[in-house]
Enzyme design. Structure first.
Site, short mmCIF file in Angstrom:
data_model
loop_
_atom_site.label_atom_id
_atom_site.label_comp_id
_atom_site.label_asym_id
_atom_site.label_seq_id
_atom_site.Cartn_x
_atom_site.Cartn_y
_atom_site.Cartn_z
N ASP A 1 0.80 -1.22 0.00
CA ASP A 1 0.00 0.00 0.00
C ASP A 1 0.84 1.28 0.00
O ASP A 1 0.30 2.38 0.10
CB ASP A 1 -0.93 0.02 1.21
N ARG B 1 0.50 -1.56 7.68
CA ARG B 1 1.08 -0.37 7.05
C ARG B 1 2.05 0.38 7.98
O ARG B 1 2.56 1.44 7.60
CB ARG B 1 -0.03 0.58 6.58
N ARG C 1 -9.41 5.93 11.22
CA ARG C 1 -7.96 5.74 11.17
C ARG C 1 -7.18 6.75 12.02
O ARG C 1 -6.15 6.39 12.58
CB ARG C 1 -7.47 5.84 9.72
N HIS D 1 -11.12 7.36 5.21
CA HIS D 1 -10.27 8.54 5.27
C HIS D 1 -11.06 9.75 4.79
O HIS D 1 -11.93 9.62 3.92
CB HIS D 1 -9.04 8.39 4.35
N CYS E 1 -5.20 9.57 -3.09
CA CYS E 1 -4.47 8.61 -2.29
C CYS E 1 -3.03 8.43 -2.77
O CYS E 1 -2.12 8.19 -1.99
CB CYS E 1 -5.17 7.26 -2.28
#
Length: 266
Positions: free
Chosen positions: A65, A90, A136, A165, A259
């Site tokens: 990612d 991540r 998050r 997000h 992103c």
């Protein structure tokens, strides 16, 4: 008016859908890295054709990612507020991005103590930073970022896990206006957005569902997922130049143009 921007991106050489940490991800279906690279390269080309500067961070094997550079940090006025990821999958990305900034002479740079995922949940306008929470990024990170950056931070509560997000549900059109999908936010946060941005572009559920709001604007040119047809038409009605791109492969991991794009605000 368009303004030249500086973006940091990461080529998706190791992109894959190997785990599920958001509703978009299906490890059984997987994703095709070669297609993702082609789509990403087109996005990079668009930025350079528009006159923007693109810097690259090297991808790291084992971090599929990492292509989603926006999550790696928040950079405002040359100050770098690093990321501390919410998921173990991540976690290593935060130090990798912070190391890139320090190695390239950016600073001061802060390793955060609070959980946050960079520009995924922090979106910068002229006078304020909008900050998402709910999935998050911790509210405590909003306070930490405000103290470090010296910019007012406004908290917005996300309530739909598809929009995990802030940058999946809202994007700044310019320094003073935004586009967003109301259904992604709590009633109180919807009211905050109505008061702050009475002339905002409101996206439909259909356009939000193809991550149409995961867009990047330089104040005139808006790079948006090709499937977001109604949103694109409304942006054109507002006098903006819409540039559709196909990032369907990266969307299998919950990502779109924004992103993949971390803005370096020097």
């Amino acid at each position: 008016m368009a303004h030249s921007r500086h973006y940091l991106m990461c080529r998706p050489d190791y992109f894959a859908v190997e785990y599920a940490i958001n509703p978009w991800m299906d490890p059984i279906a997987g994703a095709d890295a070669a297609t993702a690279v082609r789509q990403w390269e087109r996005l990079k080309d668009v930025y350079e054709e528009l006159g923007h500067t693109v810097s690259l961070i090297d991808p790291i094997d084992g971090l599929p990612d990492m292509v989603f550079a926006a999550n790696g940090a928040l950079v405002v006025g040359g100050r770098v507020y690093g990321a501390r990821f919410a998921t173990a999958e991540r976690a290593a990305e935060g130090p990798a991005y912070l190391s890139w900034f320090t190695a390239n002479g950016y600073g001061p740079a802060m390793e955060p103590s609070q959980t946050n995922e960079g520009e995924g949940d922090f979106l910068t306008l002229d006078d304020v930073i909008l900050a998402g929470t709910g999935f998050r990024t911790a509210i405590s990170a909003h306070k930490e970022a405000q103290e470090f950056l010296g910019r007012p931070v406004v908290t917005l509560q996300l309530v739909d896990p598809r929009f995990y997000h802030l940058d999946t549900a809202l994007f700044p059109i310019d320094g003073r206006n935004v586009a967003y999908y109301p259904g992604a936010f709590s009633p109180g946060s919807q009211e905050v957005l109505r008061r702050m941005f009475p002339d905002a572009v409101l996206a439909s559920a259909d356009d939000a569902a193809v991550l149409g709001l995961n867009a990047v604007s330089d104040g005139h040119n808006v790079v948006v997922n090709v499937e977001a047809g109604e949103l694109s038409l409304e942006l054109k009605r507002r006098g903006l130049n819409v540039i559709p791109v196909d990032l369907s492969e990266l969307r299998k991991a919950g990502g779109g143009p924004k992103c993949c794009t971390l803005e370096i605000r020097a």
